[in-house]
Design a protein around this motif. Structure first.
Motif, PDB file in Angstrom:
ATOM      1  N   GLY A  13      12.312  -2.598  -5.534  1.00  6.45           N
ATOM      2  CA  GLY A  13      10.955  -2.185  -5.922  1.00  6.45           C
ATOM      3  C   GLY A  13      10.110  -2.939  -6.675  1.00  6.45           C
ATOM      4  O   GLY A  13      10.447  -3.788  -7.305  1.00  6.45           O
ATOM      5  N   MET A  14       8.791  -2.915  -6.425  1.00  5.09           N
ATOM      6  CA  MET A  14       7.802  -3.679  -7.004  1.00  5.09           C
ATOM      7  C   MET A  14       6.461  -2.670  -7.350  1.00  5.09           C
ATOM      8  O   MET A  14       5.926  -2.105  -6.482  1.00  5.09           O
ATOM      9  N   VAL A  15       6.030  -2.905  -8.534  1.00  6.26           N
ATOM     10  CA  VAL A  15       4.866  -2.437  -9.263  1.00  6.26           C
ATOM     11  C   VAL A  15       3.937  -3.510  -9.527  1.00  6.26           C
ATOM     12  O   VAL A  15       4.436  -4.425 -10.609  1.00  6.26           O
ATOM     13  N   THR A  16       2.575  -3.776  -9.004  1.00  8.12           N
ATOM     14  CA  THR A  16       1.995  -4.975  -9.725  1.00  8.12           C
ATOM     15  C   THR A  16       0.587  -4.198  -9.914  1.00  8.12           C
ATOM     16  O   THR A  16       0.249  -3.080  -9.726  1.00  8.12           O
ATOM     17  N   ASN A  17      -0.281  -4.946 -10.592  1.00  4.29           N
ATOM     18  CA  ASN A  17      -1.775  -4.583 -10.824  1.00  4.29           C
ATOM     19  C   ASN A  17      -2.596  -4.712  -9.697  1.00  4.29           C
ATOM     20  O   ASN A  17      -3.878  -5.110 -10.123  1.00  4.29           O
TER      21      ASN A  17
END
Length: 282
Positions: free
Chosen positions: A38-42
């Motif tokens: 999983g990846m969460v970025t701005n």
């Protein structure tokens, strides 16, 4: 300094090593494991969760994609997003879950992942740390034989990366490079990462992966990593570089921030990008 030699790694989900005595592997009792990436970025469009299952030792082909999970991401301020499975319906994004609405991450917040799969729940947390800006990219003509073999006759260029590394905090980074929107690696399994102990105060004259010709659009991306994410990648690197000798420690799964026995990692990152179009210097 060449970033292609900073660190290369590949995700290995099963290893077998040899010694003087034969080893019998009981593959029938090997349990499948859930793998979560999983990846969460701005940055919009870069947030995803991929859910798959590991293969048994003798199975070939791609891992089984899980399409019926319930996936949510939240932060400590109460922001909450559902991630839905494969909204585009494309075969290549089976097993991928994407955020609904205009969800993006914010620097300084901690993000929590929850994946429900039947009666099993898998959770993880990661903080979205700041990333240093990329100052510039510069092209440089090369006569490297590998470059000519890769891109053919005519002018071939390498691209150099420049940035300043903040000295008031400890940073870790993941790097990705693109040529005309295609991810570029020196070998298919490479992933490039480093910490500021290796990079120093300035990041100068670092060569990007790949070679380029006039007209190519080159993009470099730099992702912030928490120390936990860096340790995860470092564990993978140690795993694949074990020589399997009798004095080597037995291989172990990389440390993860996921609960309930899941493999993989949930990563929160700020992203810096820079682009350059290659021009003919003749």
């Amino acid at each position: 300094m060449n970033i292609k030699y900073i660190c290369s790694l590949m995700l290995v989900l099963a290893l077998v090593w040899a010694c003087d005595e034969p080893i019998t592997i009981d593959t029938a009792t090997a349990e499948e494991q859930v793998i979560i990436e999983g990846m969460v970025t701005n940055t919009a469009g870069r947030n995803f969760v991929k859910v798959t299952k590991s293969r048994s030792f003798y199975e070939t082909g791609s891992t089984e994609r899980i399409t019926n999970a319930i996936v949510t991401v939240s932060d400590e301020t109460g922001n909450y997003a559902d991630f839905v499975h494969n909204p585009s319906g494309e075969p290549e994004t089976e097993g991928y879950y994407y955020a609904t609405g205009d969800f993006i991450g914010a620097i300084g917040r901690t993000y929590s992942l929850r994946v429900e799969l039947g009666e099993n729940v898998y959770e993880a947390q990661d903080e979205l740390l700041p990333v240093t800006p990329i100052d510039s990219l510069a092209q440089q003509l090369t006569d490297d034989e590998d470059a000519i073999e890769d891109r053919g006759p005519g002018p071939v260029y390498e691209v150099l990366f420049y940035a300043k590394e903040p000295q008031d905090r400890q940073d870790q980074y993941l790097f990705k490079f693109y040529r005309n929107d295609s991810l570029i690696k020196d070998s298919p399994s490479d992933v490039y990462f480093a910490d500021d102990n290796l990079l120093g105060e300035t990041i100068d004259d670092i060569e990007l992966a790949g070679y380029y010709i006039p007209g190519d659009l080159v993009r470099a991306e730099m992702y912030s990593l928490t120390r936990e994410a860096f340790i995860f990648y470092n564990d993978l690197n140690n795993l694949i570089n074990s020589d399997g000798g009798m004095f080597s420690p037995p291989p172990a799964n990389p440390r993860t921030n996921l609960s309930n026995g899941a493999m993989g990692f949930f990563q929160a990152s700020a992203v810096a990008t820079k682009e350059i179009t290659i021009v003919n210097e003749d």
